[in-house]
Design a protein around this motif. Structure first.
Motif, short mmCIF file in Angstrom:
data_model
loop_
_atom_site.label_atom_id
_atom_site.label_comp_id
_atom_site.label_asym_id
_atom_site.label_seq_id
_atom_site.Cartn_x
_atom_site.Cartn_y
_atom_site.Cartn_z
N LYS A 1 0.85 -1.20 0.00
CA LYS A 1 0.00 0.00 0.00
C LYS A 1 0.88 1.25 0.00
CE LYS A 1 -3.82 2.12 2.47
NZ LYS A 1 -4.72 2.03 3.62
N ASN A 2 2.01 1.19 0.70
CA ASN A 2 2.92 2.31 0.79
C ASN A 2 3.96 2.35 -0.32
OD1 ASN A 2 1.83 3.58 3.16
ND2 ASN A 2 2.64 1.84 4.31
N PRO B 1 3.29 1.68 -4.02
CA PRO B 1 2.51 1.30 -5.21
C PRO B 1 3.42 1.04 -6.41
CG PRO B 1 2.12 3.60 -4.60
CD PRO B 1 3.00 3.01 -3.54
#
Length: 143
Positions: free
Chosen positions: A137-138, A140
């Motif tokens: 998520k951090n 991409p």
């Protein structure tokens, strides 16, 4: 993307899978109780097919100082077998403290004894997967 996570152990191997939106990691039952690495790899590949996984994440048991021992080498060997047999990309993911975290979750939910033993590695796999999903998520675009 659906991702399958693996917590490989000498006695049991736990699996977890996430939803296509990469939000929820769910432990899979039953755990794999095979001991032969080739059989474990086959069961992982079957679980990947059954769950339509597009990526497999294998926990890498590093020592607390970050070095790798014999257990990490076994996990790397399993990952190579799974990648070759499944045709899916396989990523190694640091699994330090995941069993302790999983045991804490099970204690909080009042799960002990045989029931705990039957779930611990699958819950550990879900912790590995949750950590990997948070990283994705951090970051991409990275795998």
């Amino acid at each position: 993307m659906k991702i399958l996570a693996v917590d490989y152990g000498d006695s049991r191997t736990g699996l977890a899978v996430c939803d296509p939106g990469e939000i929820l990691a769910t432990p899979l039952k039953p755990q794999i109780e095979e001991k032969a690495m080739a059989k474990v790899a086959d069961r992982i590949c079957q679980a990947a097919r059954d769950n339509r996984a597009e990526l497999i994440v294998v926990g890498l048991p590093r020592n607390m100082d970050g070095t790798e021992g014999a257990r990490a080498q076994k996990s790397r060997k399993l990952a190579a077998l799974v990648e070759q047999a499944s045709g899916l990309p396989v990523r190694m993911w640091d699994e330090r403290q995941t069993t302790i975290t999983a045991a804490g979750f099970l204690s909080e939910s009042g799960t002990f004894g045989k029931k705990r033993k039957a779930m611990l590695d699958a819950v550990s796999a879900s912790v590995i997967l949750e950590n990997y999903l948070a990283w994705r998520k951090n970051h991409p675009g990275e795998q």
